[in-house]
Structure formats: C-alpha cells, structure tokens
Design an enzyme around this catalytic site. Structure first.
Site, PDB file in Angstrom:
ATOM      1  N   HIS A  44       0.982  -1.118   0.108  1.00  0.00           N
ATOM      2  CA  HIS A  44       0.093  -0.218  -0.067  1.00  0.00           C
ATOM      3  C   HIS A  44       0.976   1.341   0.195  1.00  0.00           C
ATOM      4  CE1 HIS A  44      -3.023  -3.524   1.294  1.00  0.00           C
ATOM      5  NE2 HIS A  44      -4.020  -1.924   0.713  1.00  0.00           N
ATOM      6  N   HIS A  51      -2.963  -5.609  -6.518  1.00  0.00           N
ATOM      7  CA  HIS A  51      -3.058  -6.715  -5.344  1.00  0.00           C
ATOM      8  C   HIS A  51      -4.933  -7.193  -5.515  1.00  0.00           C
ATOM      9  CE1 HIS A  51      -3.448  -3.208  -2.354  1.00  0.00           C
ATOM     10  NE2 HIS A  51      -3.565  -4.457  -1.719  1.00  0.00           N
ATOM     11  N   CYS A  86     -14.493  -5.351   3.720  1.00  0.00           N
ATOM     12  CA  CYS A  86     -13.712  -5.235   2.954  1.00  0.00           C
ATOM     13  C   CYS A  86     -12.345  -5.615   3.170  1.00  0.00           C
ATOM     14  CB  CYS A  86     -13.837  -3.809   1.939  1.00  0.00           C
ATOM     15  SG  CYS A  86     -13.163  -2.504   2.711  1.00  0.00           S
ATOM     16  N   HIS A  88      -8.402  -9.059   2.609  1.00  0.00           N
ATOM     17  CA  HIS A  88      -7.326  -9.231   1.445  1.00  0.00           C
ATOM     18  C   HIS A  88      -7.635 -10.292   1.664  1.00  0.00           C
ATOM     19  CE1 HIS A  88      -5.996  -5.027   1.962  1.00  0.00           C
ATOM     20  NE2 HIS A  88      -5.996  -5.323   1.063  1.00  0.00           N
ATOM     21  N   GLU A 106     -15.374  -9.735  11.090  1.00  0.00           N
ATOM     22  CA  GLU A 106     -15.584  -8.181  11.328  1.00  0.00           C
ATOM     23  C   GLU A 106     -16.497  -8.436  12.639  1.00  0.00           C
ATOM     24  OE1 GLU A 106     -14.296  -5.454   8.408  1.00  0.00           O
ATOM     25  OE2 GLU A 106     -12.735  -6.315   8.424  1.00  0.00           O
ATOM     26  N   TYR A 122      -8.949  -0.793  -9.803  1.00  0.00           N
ATOM     27  CA  TYR A 122      -9.059   0.543  -9.212  1.00  0.00           C
ATOM     28  C   TYR A 122      -7.450   1.316  -8.191  1.00  0.00           C
ATOM     29  CZ  TYR A 122     -10.873  -1.068  -4.705  1.00  0.00           C
ATOM     30  OH  TYR A 122     -11.157  -1.439  -3.826  1.00  0.00           O
ATOM     31  N   GLU A 133      -4.378   2.549  -2.460  1.00  0.00           N
ATOM     32  CA  GLU A 133      -5.033   1.245  -2.627  1.00  0.00           C
ATOM     33  C   GLU A 133      -4.897   1.044  -4.820  1.00  0.00           C
ATOM     34  OE1 GLU A 133      -6.310  -0.945  -1.138  1.00  0.00           O
ATOM     35  OE2 GLU A 133      -6.960   0.144   0.988  1.00  0.00           O
ATOM     36  N   GLU A 135      -6.037  -2.170  -6.473  1.00  0.00           N
ATOM     37  CA  GLU A 135      -6.648  -3.232  -5.897  1.00  0.00           C
ATOM     38  C   GLU A 135      -7.021  -3.520  -7.021  1.00  0.00           C
ATOM     39  OE1 GLU A 135      -7.367  -3.181  -1.457  1.00  0.00           O
ATOM     40  OE2 GLU A 135      -9.035  -2.399  -2.434  1.00  0.00           O
ATOM     41  N   TRP A 178     -12.297   4.412  -1.891  1.00  0.00           N
ATOM     42  CA  TRP A 178     -12.572   3.449  -2.878  1.00  0.00           C
ATOM     43  C   TRP A 178     -14.686   3.346  -2.080  1.00  0.00           C
ATOM     44  CZ3 TRP A 178      -9.534   2.137   1.971  1.00  0.00           C
ATOM     45  CH2 TRP A 178     -10.222   1.079   2.560  1.00  0.00           C
TER      46      TRP A 178
END
Length: 200
Positions: A44, A51, A86, A88, A106, A122, A133, A135, A178
C-alpha cells in the site's frame, strides 16, 4: 487477526510477542492472475502494488445496506464509513472464502445467499494516510439475517441505510476512498438481490 498458515509462517523475525505478524497479500496482473506476494503495508506504499482484494455488501430484509465505520485504531482509513466488509484474501485463499471469513471476524455474522458480483480494478490514493489502494477487487452481495456482533478492534459503528440515507450521509461524513467505486460496480448485482425495491 487469527493465526493462520499465511501469518504464522511469516511472523516477525525477532519472535517478540508484541511484534505484529507479517501479513502477505497476493499480487496480481491486470487480468487478475497471481504473480507473487507482498507484505501488506509495503503493497500500500506509493505508488502501490496491484493486489487481490474483496468487498462485501450485505442487506437486511428491507433492502437496506449495512455500512460499517472502520475502527479508529486502523492504520489505513481509520474512522471512515465504508461498505459492509472489505479486505484481502491470504495467498492461495479464494476470494469467496476470504469474504465469508472476514465478515464473520469483523461483524460476528455469516452472510446468507452470498454471491459473486463481478470485479473492479482501481487506483485510489488515501490523502489522510498517504497510502495507495491499487486493487483488483472481487465483489460480493448477500443478506444478513442474524444480530451483529462487531469486533471493536475492527469496527467502530454500524448502520443500515436506504439509498437516500446513504446519499445524505455520504455528503456529510467521511467515507473510504474506494467506497463509491465498489458500490457502483456492484449495483447490478445489488439490484438483482434486492429486487431494486428501494432504488439501488
């Protein structure tokens, strides 16, 4: 975050109990093919490394979107509002499995009727943190049908919103860089899931 093969095998070399484990992300090319891995924070750092990521949008029985406010202790985009969840995938972990896992970690719920909703690529710098970001994001939509049990280390607040309420909140409160990109990309699947009864 729970210890997994991806984190345990890459823990800090000094073995200190308070040294955070190294979290690896899956690097991809412009078509989403895996080309390697990188440590999460380094991926990042400007200009960012492309990624794999995922974004989840969950709705209640009234067709309202579940938003979360990111915990204030997060190093990236703390305190801002964003979509339901959100994150990874770990290297070699499928995006669908990662989305379900992280939503439970979460928010303490397991989504129902979770379905793929396409992908979006994006590049969003975050002025507040200075991070980027880059991604290739896998989108998912589904329903939430049980009480939330948010992890306070991950989530500061939650709320369900209609499109009108979202527009009003987006105009006055900070949202993730995002958020609108992933929401717009997921809209066709959102409309199919909700029957577009509230105007998504």
């Amino acid at each position: 975050m729970p210890t997994t093969p991806a984190t345990a095998a890459n823990s800090a070399p000094n073995g200190s109990a308070d040294a955070p484990p190294e979290i690896l992300l899956e690097l991809v090319d412009e078509s989403g093919n895996t080309i390697g891995t990188a440590e999460k924070l380094s991926a990042h750092q400007p200009p960012g490394q492309l990624h794999r990521a995922f974004s989840v949008f969950l709705f209640d029985e009234k067709g309202r979107l579940l938003l979360q406010q990111r915990a204030l202790g997060k190093y990236h985009s703390p305190g801002v509002w964003s979509n339901t969840c959100c994150g990874h995938p770990y290297p070699a972990e499928g995006p669908f499995a990662a989305a379900a896992r992280r939503t439970h970690e979460e928010l303490g719920v397991s989504p129902t009727l979770l379905a793929e909703a396409g992908t979006v690529r994006y590049n969003h710098p975050d002025p507040a943190s200075g991070l980027v970001e880059q991604e290739f994001n896998h989108l998912f939509v589904g329903l939430v049908q049980s009480p939330l049990r948010p992890d306070p280390e991950e989530v500061a607040d939650t709320q369900f919103v209609t499109p009108q309420e979202l527009a009003e909140q987006h105009a006055k409160d900070p949202f993730s860089a995002w958020f609108m990109t992933v929401l717009d990309a997921a809209r066709p699947a959102i409309r199919e899931l909700t029957g577009d009864t509230v105007g998504w």
